[in-house]
Design an enzyme around this catalytic site. Structure first.
Site, PDB file in Angstrom:
ATOM      1  N   SER A 189      -2.449  72.359  36.631  1.00  0.00           N
ATOM      2  CA  SER A 189      -3.201  71.800  37.753  1.00  0.00           C
ATOM      3  C   SER A 189      -4.096  70.627  37.391  1.00  0.00           C
ATOM      4  O   SER A 189      -4.467  69.858  38.271  1.00  0.00           O
ATOM      5  CB  SER A 189      -4.063  72.896  38.387  1.00  0.00           C
ATOM      6  OG  SER A 189      -5.016  73.384  37.462  1.00  0.00           O
ATOM      7  N   HIS A 217       1.263  75.966  41.491  1.00  0.00           N
ATOM      8  CA  HIS A 217       1.296  74.579  41.960  1.00  0.00           C
ATOM      9  C   HIS A 217       2.715  74.045  42.124  1.00  0.00           C
ATOM     10  O   HIS A 217       2.910  72.839  42.268  1.00  0.00           O
ATOM     11  CB  HIS A 217       0.495  73.688  41.007  1.00  0.00           C
ATOM     12  CG  HIS A 217      -0.966  73.949  41.057  1.00  0.00           C
ATOM     13  ND1 HIS A 217      -1.815  73.323  41.951  1.00  0.00           N
ATOM     14  CD2 HIS A 217      -1.747  74.795  40.340  1.00  0.00           C
ATOM     15  CE1 HIS A 217      -3.046  73.766  41.778  1.00  0.00           C
ATOM     16  NE2 HIS A 217      -3.029  74.657  40.811  1.00  0.00           N
ATOM     17  N   LYS A 247      -1.548  77.360  48.445  1.00  0.00           N
ATOM     18  CA  LYS A 247      -1.435  75.926  48.174  1.00  0.00           C
ATOM     19  C   LYS A 247      -0.368  75.330  49.093  1.00  0.00           C
ATOM     20  O   LYS A 247      -0.636  75.104  50.265  1.00  0.00           O
ATOM     21  CB  LYS A 247      -1.182  75.710  46.685  1.00  0.00           C
ATOM     22  CG  LYS A 247      -2.389  76.187  45.856  1.00  0.00           C
ATOM     23  CD  LYS A 247      -2.204  76.034  44.397  1.00  0.00           C
ATOM     24  CE  LYS A 247      -3.478  76.384  43.631  1.00  0.00           C
ATOM     25  NZ  LYS A 247      -3.977  77.761  43.859  1.00  0.00           N
TER      26      LYS A 247
END
Length: 397
Positions: A189, A217, A247
């Site tokens: 990240s 992610h 996310k």
């Protein structure tokens, strides 16, 4: 006079302040490609400022404000309820949970999936429940992986970031009996780089170790809504696939996907699952609809187009960019320079906060630029213009 055993929190806060490490909350009026923000009001209601472009969030596909996702959550809130009401092992296991898990398992190309109340809970609960004798962990793994290793009480061996050769050396040197677990993020990240998963699997397989990959992610952005594991065709070589729903899938919660035996074991022994109220059913419905949109539409193509334009534009200006993903670290180096650049960019209506030690190593302070699929081409050009003018103002260009 007796010795005091109280907590001096004011002194602790002062120490953080002196070290430039104290943080404040920044209330936002909405989640999306633009928003209005307020200084931390602490106990009061926020007073929002002007609207700004947000290039700092993890809502990569911009689905948090999508009508299809919101409608799915609203329907389930009406039909099932706003909360699960209990642990899923008691009465909190609902249809939306099961539907989401079936969709996740299909996307991740495995037998089953299990949804947790957060990605953090999924990582700490899973690693501890597997009860490995030793864990080999990438040095830049997420804090939830680090804490999972601690809770497992396993011997933890940290290998150099994204370095399968160093992993292999440390596997070769280990003489601990019992099960071995290799854990890595897929997309990191802060650096925006991707772990060499195939080579990591090669090294693990030579020693009969399991591989666990955190796809927080990456989930939703690759192969039919999958992650790097799916992109690289490693479904049958990664025993534990973990990810978040908060996310790209624009909801809340985390998941673990793998074999029937893995899921059955976790739902019986992962303390963060057993002793937590189930994920709110509307959140499960929202995540399932977001996964459908991610897998059945070209939504991600818009994101990758913005990523390419930003990478090209920022590099041409003279900025140093790392990584190869939707996370674009603009590496400045000096902590003060990064803070000055972030402030100057913010003055031009673009939110891209500075990331500095101890979150990243000394000398690598950066601005983390993260576009969304719902940004317009004009938004992207405004971001580039802000970085160009701000960089000149603070003497970095």
């Amino acid at each position: 006079m007796s010795q005091s055993h109280s907590f001096d929190l004011e002194s602790r806060l002062e120490t953080r302040e002196e070290g430039g490490l104290r943080r404040d909350l920044t209330p936002a009026d909405r989640v999306g490609p633009e928003g209005r923000f307020a200084p931390d009001p602490q106990g009061s209601l926020p007073s929002y400022g002007p609207r700004e472009l947000v290039f700092a969030a993890n809502d990569y596909l911009g689905l948090a404000g999508d009508d299809r996702v919101r409608d799915a959550a609203e329907r389930v809130a009406r039909d099932v309820g706003t909360g699960a009401g209990a642990s899923r092992l008691v009465t909190g296991d609902t249809g939306p949970h099961r539907s989401l898990e079936r969709s996740l398992a299909a996307t991740k190309r495995v037998d089953r999936a299990l949804v947790f109340s957060s990605g953090y809970a999924a990582n700490v609960g899973t690693i501890a429940a597997l009860d490995p004798a030793v864990v080999f962990s990438d040095e830049y793994n997420h804090a939830s992986v680090v804490d999972g290793c601690r809770l497992s009480r396993a011997e933890t061996v940290v290998y150099d970031h994204c370095d399968p050769a160093d992993l292999r050396r440390k596997l070769d040197a280990c003489d601990v009996d019992g099960p071995w677990l290799v854990v890595t993020d897929s997309v990191f990240s802060m650096d925006g780089d991707v772990a060499p998963l195939s080579e990591i699997c090669d090294a693990a397989e030579e020693h009969g170790a399991w591989v666990m990959v955190d796809e927080a992610h990456a989930t939703g952005l690759y192969e039919d809504g999958g992650g790097i594991v799916q992109r690289d065709g490693l479904d049958d070589r990664v025993q534990v696939q973990m990810g978040t729903l908060s996310k790209a899938l624009a909801s809340q919660g985390g998941y673990v996907a793998g074999s029937d035996a893995l899921v059955e074991h976790l739902l019986n022994t992962a303390r963060s699952f057993v002793f937590s109220t189930g994920l709110a059913p509307p959140a499960a419905a929202a995540a399932r609809e977001a996964l459908r949109v991610a897998s059945e539409t070209d939504r991600a193509d818009r994101l990758w187009s913005h990523v390419a334009r930003l990478r090209e534009g920022l590099t041409e200006m003279g900025y140093e960019l790392w990584g190869t993903t939707q996370i674009l670290p603009v590496v400045v180096g000096d902590r003060g320079d990064a803070l000055d650049l972030a402030d100057a960019v913010r003055e031009r209506g673009v939110v891209a906060p500075a990331i500095r030690p101890p979150t990243v190593p000394e000398g690598t302070s950066r601005l983390r630029v993260a576009p969304m699929a719902t940004h317009t081409d004009e938004d992207v050009e405004m971001c580039l213009r802000a970085f160009r003018e701000a960089g000149r103002e603070v003497g970095l260009l």
